[in-house]
Design an enzyme around this catalytic site. Structure first.
Site, short mmCIF file in Angstrom:
data_model
loop_
_atom_site.label_atom_id
_atom_site.label_comp_id
_atom_site.label_asym_id
_atom_site.label_seq_id
_atom_site.Cartn_x
_atom_site.Cartn_y
_atom_site.Cartn_z
N PHE B 13 -4.56 -11.63 4.15
CA PHE B 13 -2.66 -12.36 3.59
C PHE B 13 -2.42 -13.21 4.45
O PHE B 13 -1.99 -13.68 5.65
CB PHE B 13 -1.76 -11.05 3.90
N ASP B 93 -5.52 -5.08 9.10
CA ASP B 93 -4.30 -4.85 8.67
C ASP B 93 -4.84 -4.30 6.94
O ASP B 93 -5.79 -4.66 6.46
CB ASP B 93 -3.82 -6.44 7.55
N TYR B 118 4.57 -0.06 1.20
CA TYR B 118 5.13 -0.47 -0.05
C TYR B 118 3.94 -0.48 -1.75
O TYR B 118 4.33 -0.92 -2.72
CB TYR B 118 6.28 -1.65 -0.04
N LYS B 119 2.67 -0.37 -1.42
CA LYS B 119 2.23 -0.64 -2.38
C LYS B 119 1.93 0.92 -2.53
O LYS B 119 1.82 1.40 -3.25
CB LYS B 119 0.82 -1.50 -1.51
N ARG B 268 -4.53 -10.13 -10.99
CA ARG B 268 -4.69 -9.58 -10.17
C ARG B 268 -4.08 -7.83 -10.47
O ARG B 268 -2.37 -8.29 -10.93
CB ARG B 268 -4.30 -9.97 -8.32
#
Lengths: 308, 308
Positions: B13, B93, B118-119, B268
């Site tokens: 990321f 990560d 938060y995913k 995505r």
């Protein structure tokens, strides 16, 4: 960048000092951190000492605007001017002043300010902090933590960091949305009342608290741990007692009064002008009197609990 | 501390890369950051190249466990072992894997892991992140940011920093209480379902999505931007199209389908097994088919909006 002296004081909030110590170690221990002490019994910083410590090698002067134990308030304008004369930058921690004392960072030409919103701004524990960087220097600096919200084009997902223009470059990760939203409710009463009205009531309340300390509590061995002059004082005062820790516990556990104890002998009383009444100030002091009169504190051990 | 090579990849990321770049600059540009590229069309990292880049001078290998564009999943055990053989530490990560792929950091003997909630953990934007530090090395390290919650005795308010024992030393400031409390509700469904059941449904869903890509969307010019083998894939896939950006906008603005567009050509699609049904997967792909069939994307400009 070549200046190596950082000036702060023993009144600064310890975590401000820890951050400086951590940075110093990360940068290879090339910096010198100077801590100015008190001119009296830990109430007022020694301004003369502060002034003479500022030399041409001074990179940064960093202080709490209102200091956490005694409530002493620095003259932001004057100290900032003194530092600038020596070519130093100034960072103010506003945690104990924002929302209770009018602050004019732009007018004082301050370089940086930080602070929390969980005291007088009603944000609650862990509410978002804030950062001020003077417009004149924003684009000369970059954050030490290069996060994607400080990136010029965060949604391009480029592999190399390029800082955004202006204050946005100091952002790091995604903002905590829930905490930011609750801040709207926290900030609204302050905006409605206005800082001048808040400061006016705050001074009346701390004056009253000083009066009660001297006229009701003094005979039980309390002394004032804050400046008597309201212009040198934020919105909290400390009252000092050698049994302060145990008195504080009795207040919390028996009297529904929740001060902070701050070593060695400070019971810190905060006066939030928006929602504390003068009658409550009287009631609070009367409960302290009761604790002393009935020696309620004597049953608590002198050994401290982990959280004070 | 004397090793100067940091290995990552172009799949990581971008903000992970920015953090590395910022640290490198703060430490005087003594480190070398190596980014491993793809072995194919930006779907699979080049593992052979990664392995040969690890030398005795390697301080850290840091990768996204599941990579954000293609959904490729690294073999955590194998890569960690390879790095350890060269004396390097490994940081994973977990942002795109935690809550959707079983993870055994202790068993893999990983050194560090970070991630967001938060995913797949339902925390919402800006929910608290997390940090894992292997027990074996916790007390040998200290955080670069010395905050008061990482202090051994935070309520003593001592002027000098002393790190707490164990993982607590990596804490910084007061925890965001409101966000932490909402996480209880966010985490509960994951704990109830269990990671094995979640992974099983996740694989069935992404397999189905791959099938629909190849059998429904391929004729409109879509290709799969993710591994076909489910054991090499997390819980999202990318479908690629040269008009991907405009197709993505049509989906959001007309079809109530909200994917992420990730340059240059990835749409995505995330499959959260806890609350997405197989019928919804079919429905989503059918809406993409509709956008293509009716050429709905053609009315949108190729110029990108700021937030994608």
């Amino acid at each position: 960048p070549n200046k190596k002296r950082i000036i702060t004081d023993t009144f600064n909030f310890p975590s401000d000092l820890y951050i400086l110590q951590g940075i110093k170690q990360n940068l290879g221990n090339q910096h010198e951190i100077i801590r100015i002490g008190a001119s009296d019994n830990d109430i007022t910083p020694n301004i003369a000492e502060l002034e003479s410590a500022m030399n041409e090698n001074t990179a940064l002067v960093t202080l709490s605007h209102v200091v956490f134990k005694s409530g002493y308030i620095y003259d932001m304008q004057r100290i900032t001017e003194l530092a600038h004369k020596k070519g130093a930058l100034v960072l103010w921690d506003l945690s104990h002043s924002v929302g209770s004392v009018p602050i004019e960072l732009d007018k004082c030409n301050a370089d940086f300010a930080i602070g929390c919103t969980y005291k007088y701004l009603n944000g609650g524990p862990g509410a978002p902090g804030f950062l001020y960087v003077n417009k004149k220097i924003q684009n000369k600096l970059s954050s030490p933590i290069w996060g994607w919200w400080g990136q010029k084009n965060p949604f391009d997902f480029g592999l190399d960091y390029e800082p955004a223009d202006g204050a946005q470059r100091f952002l790091v990760g995604t903002q905590p949305m829930i905490s930011l939203l609750t801040m709207e409710a926290g900030l609204e009463p302050t905006l409605q009342a206005g800082m001048d009205a808040i400061r006016e009531k705050s001074i009346l309340m701390t004056d009253y608290a000083v009066y009660l300390t001297e006229n009701v509590l003094a005979k039980y061995g309390f002394t004032l741990g804050s400046p008597t002059d309201s212009s040198q004082r934020g919105s909290h005062i400390s009252i000092r007692h050698e049994d302060g820790y145990r008195i504080n516990r009795a207040l919390i556990e028996e009297m529904n009064v929740i001060p902070d104890f701050r070593a060695p002998d400070n019971i810190r009383l905060g006066f939030a002008p928006l929602y504390i009444s003068f009658a409550e100030v009287w009631e609070g002091f009367d409960r302290i009197r009761q604790v002393m009169e009935e020696k309620r504190f004597e049953k608590y051990p002198k050994q401290k609990l982990l959280v004070t």
